[in-house]
Design a protein around this motif. Structure first.
Motif, mmCIF file in Angstrom:
data_model
loop_
_atom_site.group_PDB
_atom_site.id
_atom_site.type_symbol
_atom_site.label_atom_id
_atom_site.label_comp_id
_atom_site.label_asym_id
_atom_site.label_seq_id
_atom_site.Cartn_x
_atom_site.Cartn_y
_atom_site.Cartn_z
ATOM 1 N N THR A 34 0.837 -1.209 0.000
ATOM 2 C CA THR A 34 0.000 0.000 0.000
ATOM 3 C C THR A 34 0.866 1.252 0.000
ATOM 4 O O THR A 34 0.603 2.198 -0.757
ATOM 5 N N LYS A 35 1.907 1.253 0.840
ATOM 6 C CA LYS A 35 2.799 2.408 0.881
ATOM 7 C C LYS A 35 3.463 2.630 -0.480
ATOM 8 O O LYS A 35 3.544 3.766 -0.967
ATOM 9 N N GLU A 123 -4.285 8.807 4.722
ATOM 10 C CA GLU A 123 -5.350 7.976 5.262
ATOM 11 C C GLU A 123 -5.392 6.590 4.618
ATOM 12 O O GLU A 123 -5.701 5.611 5.299
ATOM 13 N N ILE A 124 -5.095 6.491 3.320
ATOM 14 C CA ILE A 124 -5.152 5.191 2.665
ATOM 15 C C ILE A 124 -4.056 4.273 3.185
ATOM 16 O O ILE A 124 -4.243 3.051 3.293
ATOM 17 N N ILE A 125 -2.890 4.825 3.516
ATOM 18 C CA ILE A 125 -1.835 4.004 4.123
ATOM 19 C C ILE A 125 -2.293 3.484 5.483
ATOM 20 O O ILE A 125 -2.037 2.335 5.844
ATOM 21 N N ARG A 126 -2.993 4.329 6.228
ATOM 22 C CA ARG A 126 -3.486 3.905 7.541
ATOM 23 C C ARG A 126 -4.656 2.934 7.415
ATOM 24 O O ARG A 126 -4.679 1.877 8.036
ATOM 25 N N THR A 127 -5.660 3.316 6.604
ATOM 26 C CA THR A 127 -6.879 2.527 6.469
ATOM 27 C C THR A 127 -7.270 2.441 5.010
ATOM 28 O O THR A 127 -7.947 3.337 4.488
ATOM 29 N N PRO A 128 -6.839 1.402 4.299
ATOM 30 C CA PRO A 128 -7.205 1.269 2.881
ATOM 31 C C PRO A 128 -8.652 0.822 2.720
ATOM 32 O O PRO A 128 -8.955 -0.366 2.597
ATOM 33 N N ALA A 129 -9.582 1.775 2.758
ATOM 34 C CA ALA A 129 -11.008 1.469 2.661
ATOM 35 C C ALA A 129 -11.686 2.453 1.719
ATOM 36 O O ALA A 129 -11.298 3.623 1.628
ATOM 37 N N SER A 130 -12.713 1.971 1.017
ATOM 38 C CA SER A 130 -13.442 2.826 0.079
ATOM 39 C C SER A 130 -14.155 3.965 0.809
ATOM 40 O O SER A 130 -14.272 5.074 0.281
ATOM 41 N N VAL A 194 -11.429 16.539 -11.470
ATOM 42 C CA VAL A 194 -10.071 16.418 -10.943
ATOM 43 C C VAL A 194 -10.081 15.604 -9.647
ATOM 44 O O VAL A 194 -9.291 14.669 -9.468
ATOM 45 N N LEU A 195 -10.990 15.941 -8.735
ATOM 46 C CA LEU A 195 -11.096 15.200 -7.483
ATOM 47 C C LEU A 195 -11.590 13.780 -7.726
ATOM 48 O O LEU A 195 -11.170 12.836 -7.040
ATOM 49 N N ASP A 196 -12.486 13.626 -8.707
ATOM 50 C CA ASP A 196 -12.957 12.279 -9.032
ATOM 51 C C ASP A 196 -11.810 11.397 -9.508
ATOM 52 O O ASP A 196 -11.742 10.210 -9.169
ATOM 53 N N GLN A 197 -10.905 11.959 -10.294
ATOM 54 C CA GLN A 197 -9.763 11.197 -10.788
ATOM 55 C C GLN A 197 -8.839 10.784 -9.645
ATOM 56 O O GLN A 197 -8.311 9.662 -9.632
ATOM 57 N N LEU A 198 -8.639 11.685 -8.686
ATOM 58 C CA LEU A 198 -7.841 11.324 -7.516
ATOM 59 C C LEU A 198 -8.476 10.152 -6.775
ATOM 60 O O LEU A 198 -7.788 9.221 -6.343
ATOM 61 N N GLY A 199 -9.804 10.200 -6.634
ATOM 62 C CA GLY A 199 -10.497 9.108 -5.972
ATOM 63 C C GLY A 199 -10.341 7.790 -6.707
ATOM 64 O O GLY A 199 -10.154 6.735 -6.082
ATOM 65 N N VAL A 200 -10.393 7.830 -8.038
ATOM 66 C CA VAL A 200 -10.238 6.607 -8.842
ATOM 67 C C VAL A 200 -8.846 6.000 -8.655
ATOM 68 O O VAL A 200 -8.691 4.784 -8.509
ATOM 69 N N GLU A 201 -7.824 6.857 -8.652
ATOM 70 C CA GLU A 201 -6.454 6.357 -8.505
ATOM 71 C C GLU A 201 -6.258 5.645 -7.169
ATOM 72 O O GLU A 201 -5.660 4.564 -7.101
ATOM 73 N N PHE A 202 -6.755 6.242 -6.103
ATOM 74 C CA PHE A 202 -6.583 5.623 -4.783
ATOM 75 C C PHE A 202 -7.528 4.430 -4.606
ATOM 76 O O PHE A 202 -7.207 3.493 -3.869
ATOM 77 N N GLN A 203 -8.682 4.461 -5.262
ATOM 78 C CA GLN A 203 -9.608 3.332 -5.176
ATOM 79 C C GLN A 203 -9.011 2.091 -5.802
ATOM 80 O O GLN A 203 -9.269 0.967 -5.365
ATOM 81 N N THR A 204 -8.185 2.271 -6.835
ATOM 82 C CA THR A 204 -7.507 1.143 -7.466
ATOM 83 C C THR A 204 -6.623 0.410 -6.455
ATOM 84 O O THR A 204 -6.580 -0.833 -6.427
ATOM 85 N N VAL A 205 -5.918 1.165 -5.636
ATOM 86 C CA VAL A 205 -5.068 0.557 -4.601
ATOM 87 C C VAL A 205 -5.915 -0.195 -3.590
ATOM 88 O O VAL A 205 -5.605 -1.340 -3.218
ATOM 89 N N VAL A 206 -6.996 0.418 -3.154
ATOM 90 C CA VAL A 206 -7.866 -0.214 -2.156
ATOM 91 C C VAL A 206 -8.475 -1.503 -2.709
ATOM 92 O O VAL A 206 -8.525 -2.532 -2.017
ATOM 93 N N ASN A 207 -8.926 -1.479 -3.948
ATOM 94 C CA ASN A 207 -9.517 -2.671 -4.557
ATOM 95 C C ASN A 207 -8.498 -3.805 -4.662
ATOM 96 O O ASN A 207 -8.827 -4.974 -4.439
#
Length: 328
Positions: A34-35, A123-130, A194-207
């Motif tokens: 994740t990191k 936050e995603i490093i701490r808690t990888p959740a949607s 722009v914010l939606d794209q950021l969400g998609v990028e991090f959601q890929t990691v979480v998935n």
């Protein structure tokens, strides 16, 4: 960003029969992945979805009633180009210059997107959740939308007041401000991708992290079943050392192992459901019908597991296994 799946290390595979050790090692590997994956997400991913809003920002310099740096008096020049015989009215009111308002607002939007980006990385490093991604993206989207919506409303209030104050205030202040405020509103709406794209990028990691966990725990169930069958088929070195097993007893144990595997799969599904529901409950402020429905679904899953535990065949198989193990 690279989404190459990670595989459990040899030490994890060796500890499949010890869930606590295997789970701890898997969690460490997932944390490292994740990191690494989060660090590969650069803020430059916002450039492509920001192109439309950048074009709108450029066009905004041509929608002005006063002079613009470098470009001059855009409004007069456009009017003369459209109507060659038209001449500006002498003694006309000189409006205030608000060419900077869309530029400053857009810079503020970019700054908020950068804050959201840093917040997501932490936050995603701490808690990888949607739920974490949705909460952060929605929070910063609301801030941008509030700023973009508030300016036209303030401009409308100034516009209404200036009607009574006279033409100079109306045309010199209220109208140019309202024009730029409406442009800011458009920029705010166009900036949301722009914010939606950021969400998609991090959601890929979480998935990907979620998929790894699901596949790995399924593998643990299969490996545990195989290892148990292997030990039972070798009575001289297995858990029933010194005891001979009949063909019927081995067959019964095989059925018991299959039933245990199915039960473990049900428990794994219930665990995933509880984990997912906990994330959603943490993000929901009040009790809604959706939350009640999800709680009912969880209750049904737990009820199904309890029925499996109370199944007569399962209980009989467990008792039979106990009798074989303690057999001298």
């Amino acid at each position: 960003m690279s989404n190459t799946p990670i595989k459990p290390k040899d030490s994890v595979t060796k500890n499949l029969l010890n869930p606590d050790i295997a789970n701890n090692e898997l969690e460490l590997e997932l944390e490292e992945y994740t990191k690494s994956a989060v660090r590969k997400i650069k803020f430059t991913v916002m450039i492509k979805p920001a192109i439309i809003s950048l074009i709108a920002l450029f066009i905004s310099f041509y929608l002005d009633l006063s002079e613009v740096p470098i470009l001059g008096n855009i409004t007069i020049d456009i009017a003369k180009a459209l109507f060659p015989t038209w001449q500006p009215v002498a003694g006309d009111v000189e409006p205030f210059r608000f060419w900077w308002l869309p530029l400053v607002s857009y810079a503020l939007f970019v700054l908020l997107a950068y804050f959201a980006y840093n917040k997501l990385k932490l936050e995603i490093i701490r808690t990888p959740a949607s739920g974490t991604i949705d909460r952060i993206i929605n929070s910063y989207t609301s801030i941008i939308d509030s700023i973009a919506t508030a300016l036209p409303l303030i401009g409308a209030a100034i516009l209404l007041i200036s009607i009574k104050l006279g033409e100079e205030v109306f045309l010199g202040l209220s109208v140019p401000f309202e024009i730029k405020a409406l442009i800011v509103l458009a920029l705010g709406k166009l900036f949301e991708p722009v914010l939606d794209q950021l969400g998609v990028e991090f959601q890929t990691v979480v998935n990907h992290v979620s998929d790894i966990k699901e596949k790995y725990f399924s593998r643990i169930q299969v490996e545990n079943s195989k290892n148990l069958l292997k030990q039972l088929s070798q009575p001289s070195t297995g858990i029933v050392s010194g005891a001979e097993l009949s063909l019927a007893e081995v067959e019964k144990i095989k059925i018991l192992v299959e039933q245990s595997a199915k039960l473990s799969e049900i428990m794994k599904i219930n665990f995933n459901a509880i984990s997912a529901l906990s994330d959603k409950i943490n993000q929901i402020e009040g009790i809604s019908s959706q939350k009640i429905t999800e709680l009912n679904t969880l209750a049904n899953s737990i009820n199904q597991a309890s029925h499996s535990l109370s199944d007569e065949k399962t209980i009989a198989g467990l008792k039979h296994l106990e009798a074989i193990v303690v057999k001298k």
